[in-house]
Design a protein around this motif. Structure first.
Motif, PDB file in Angstrom:
ATOM      1  N   VAL A  12       0.861  -1.183   0.000  1.00  0.00           N
ATOM      2  CA  VAL A  12       0.000   0.000   0.000  1.00  0.00           C
ATOM      3  C   VAL A  12       0.898   1.234   0.000  1.00  0.00           C
ATOM      4  CG1 VAL A  12      -1.779   1.304   1.222  1.00  0.00           C
ATOM      5  CG2 VAL A  12      -1.827  -1.197   1.244  1.00  0.00           C
ATOM      6  N   ARG A  13       0.822   2.044  -1.061  1.00  0.00           N
ATOM      7  CA  ARG A  13       1.644   3.256  -1.184  1.00  0.00           C
ATOM      8  C   ARG A  13       0.796   4.473  -0.834  1.00  0.00           C
ATOM      9  NH1 ARG A  13       4.104   5.016  -5.815  1.00  0.00           N
ATOM     10  NH2 ARG A  13       5.922   5.644  -4.604  1.00  0.00           N
ATOM     11  N   ASP A  30       4.226   1.512   2.212  1.00  0.00           N
ATOM     12  CA  ASP A  30       5.242   2.398   1.637  1.00  0.00           C
ATOM     13  C   ASP A  30       4.750   3.834   1.794  1.00  0.00           C
ATOM     14  OD1 ASP A  30       7.172   3.725   0.207  1.00  0.00           O
ATOM     15  OD2 ASP A  30       6.686   2.828  -1.728  1.00  0.00           O
ATOM     16  N   LEU A  31       5.270   4.544   2.809  1.00  0.00           N
ATOM     17  CA  LEU A  31       4.894   5.931   3.046  1.00  0.00           C
ATOM     18  C   LEU A  31       5.875   6.850   2.337  1.00  0.00           C
ATOM     19  CD1 LEU A  31       4.011   6.026   6.865  1.00  0.00           C
ATOM     20  CD2 LEU A  31       2.488   5.607   4.922  1.00  0.00           C
ATOM     21  N   VAL A  32       5.363   7.764   1.538  1.00  0.00           N
ATOM     22  CA  VAL A  32       6.188   8.771   0.881  1.00  0.00           C
ATOM     23  C   VAL A  32       5.845  10.115   1.511  1.00  0.00           C
ATOM     24  CG1 VAL A  32       6.735   9.920  -1.282  1.00  0.00           C
ATOM     25  CG2 VAL A  32       6.322   7.452  -1.252  1.00  0.00           C
ATOM     26  N   GLY A  76       1.063   9.889  -9.523  1.00  0.00           N
ATOM     27  CA  GLY A  76       2.268   9.436  -8.835  1.00  0.00           C
ATOM     28  C   GLY A  76       2.284   7.953  -8.536  1.00  0.00           C
ATOM     29  N   GLY A  77       1.225   7.234  -8.883  1.00  0.00           N
ATOM     30  CA  GLY A  77       1.190   5.789  -8.655  1.00  0.00           C
ATOM     31  C   GLY A  77       0.915   5.404  -7.216  1.00  0.00           C
ATOM     32  N   PHE A  78       0.241   6.283  -6.463  1.00  0.00           N
ATOM     33  CA  PHE A  78      -0.064   5.991  -5.066  1.00  0.00           C
ATOM     34  C   PHE A  78      -1.462   5.384  -4.950  1.00  0.00           C
ATOM     35  CE2 PHE A  78       3.036   9.436  -4.942  1.00  0.00           C
ATOM     36  CZ  PHE A  78       3.965   8.927  -4.041  1.00  0.00           C
ATOM     37  N   PRO A 130      -8.266  -3.146  -3.915  1.00  0.00           N
ATOM     38  CA  PRO A 130      -7.395  -4.224  -3.423  1.00  0.00           C
ATOM     39  C   PRO A 130      -7.616  -4.451  -1.933  1.00  0.00           C
ATOM     40  CG  PRO A 130      -6.176  -2.702  -4.816  1.00  0.00           C
ATOM     41  CD  PRO A 130      -7.527  -2.075  -4.601  1.00  0.00           C
ATOM     42  N   ALA A 131      -7.543  -5.713  -1.524  1.00  0.00           N
ATOM     43  CA  ALA A 131      -7.818  -6.047  -0.121  1.00  0.00           C
ATOM     44  C   ALA A 131      -6.840  -5.370   0.821  1.00  0.00           C
ATOM     45  CB  ALA A 131      -7.765  -7.564   0.061  1.00  0.00           C
ATOM     46  N   ALA A 132      -5.582  -5.193   0.395  1.00  0.00           N
ATOM     47  CA  ALA A 132      -4.595  -4.538   1.262  1.00  0.00           C
ATOM     48  C   ALA A 132      -4.987  -3.094   1.532  1.00  0.00           C
ATOM     49  CB  ALA A 132      -3.209  -4.609   0.623  1.00  0.00           C
ATOM     50  N   LEU A 133      -5.417  -2.382   0.491  1.00  0.00           N
ATOM     51  CA  LEU A 133      -5.850  -0.996   0.671  1.00  0.00           C
ATOM     52  C   LEU A 133      -7.110  -0.942   1.512  1.00  0.00           C
ATOM     53  CD1 LEU A 133      -5.650   2.014   0.120  1.00  0.00           C
ATOM     54  CD2 LEU A 133      -6.818   1.638  -2.072  1.00  0.00           C
TER      55      LEU A 133
END
Length: 300
Positions: A96-97, A126-128, A139-141, A283-286
């Motif tokens: 998860v970004r 993944d924290l930005v 940004g693909g987040f 997505p299940a993770a999100l």
């Protein structure tokens, strides 16, 4: 390969493995006559007989056996790939970004991160950290966290925190040399430490609200940076006045390392929101990340 051609091959594989038009038709959700028509179309297209069939049995010809042997691993890999994608929808796993400002990382995600990772060992976060305003889709987040005032209307937004406030702060040593401003316009007489947006290069506006309504002050920025911690550090060292979130400076105010000025002119504004694109199949993770944040901050 067209969709029709792929469907013909899948039909052939079902009949060859089941050795029965009836069982293969049930497996594919087709009628036996429709399945028979599909097989005939495939044989016509290939110019080869693939199945020997009688009223009692069905078996691949030599050409059919060769085609079956070549297709079995290929279609098996495709099925496995599809199942793997489906598993991501059912079981939280993957990455998860999230794009978010530093203060939100510290306040919002930091306190729940350890428990979340323990509850979902198949998920990576993944924290930005990004204090500028970033397009999370470009940004693909998977998601972002920002003040509600900055969230675009086409996003799904979930409130996480109460309203926020800005604070104008300076070190006691600085204010000993420069009398504290009593009104926003007096900031023009002070050295100011200002955030600069990375993408646009513009300076953050110092916004206030008083008896005459909302206003902005063009301050004299002696120091600019695109990192709030650098501005905070400069304020602590007496370089000037900084315009920062009150939650960021609260510990330093409590210890007397910073002094707040112009407090009546700093009204609250929308708190932090988690936001993400409107997805039919999330997505299940999100979904797990969203649910944990929602439950953690539901009563705040």
């Amino acid at each position: 390969m067209t969709g029709t051609e792929y469907a013909e091959l899948v039909a052939f594989m079902a009949v060859a493995s089941e050795r029965s038009f009836r069982r293969a038709a049930q497996r594919l959700g087709l009628s036996p006559s429709a399945l028979s028509h599909t097989i005939r179309a495939l044989e016509t297209r290939l110019g080869a007989r693939l199945l020997n069939r009688t009223t009692r049995s069905v078996a691949p010809t030599e050409a059919g056996q060769q085609l079956f042997a070549r297709l079995q691993p290929v279609l098996g890999e495709m099925d496995a790939a599809v199942r793997e994608v489906g598993a991501h929808q059912d079981t939280p796993r993957g990455t998860v970004r999230v794009n978010l400002p530093r203060i939100a990382a510290q306040w919002v995600v930091g306190p729940i991160l350890a428990d979340f990772l323990a509850a979902y060992p198949g998920v990576r976060v993944d924290l930005v950290v990004d204090d500028s305003i970033t397009d999370v889709v470009a940004g693909g987040f998977d998601a972002g966290i920002r003040s509600g005032e900055l969230v675009q209307q086409d996003m799904v937004a979930i409130r996480l925190t109460p309203d926020l406030r800005m604070a104008v702060v300076g070190a006691p040593a600085y204010l000993a040399r420069h009398p504290a401003p009593q009104a926003p316009l007096q900031l023009r007489e002070h050295a100011c430490l200002t955030y600069r947006w990375r993408e646009s290069g513009t300076l953050q506006r110092w916004r206030f609200s008083g008896p005459a309504g909302a206003s902005e002050v063009a301050v004299d920025s002696v120091f600019t940076a695109n990192d709030t911690n650098l501005l905070l550090d400069a304020a602590l060292r007496g370089a000037g006045l900084a315009y920062l979130l009150d939650g960021l400076v609260a510990p330093y105010l409590g210890r007397g390392e910073l002094v707040r000025v112009l407090e009546p002119w700093c009204p609250p504004f929308a708190g932090f929101y988690l936001y993400y694109p409107n997805r039919t199949h999330m997505p299940a993770a999100l979904r797990a990340f969203v649910d944990v944040l929602k439950s953690s901050y539901a009563d705040r």
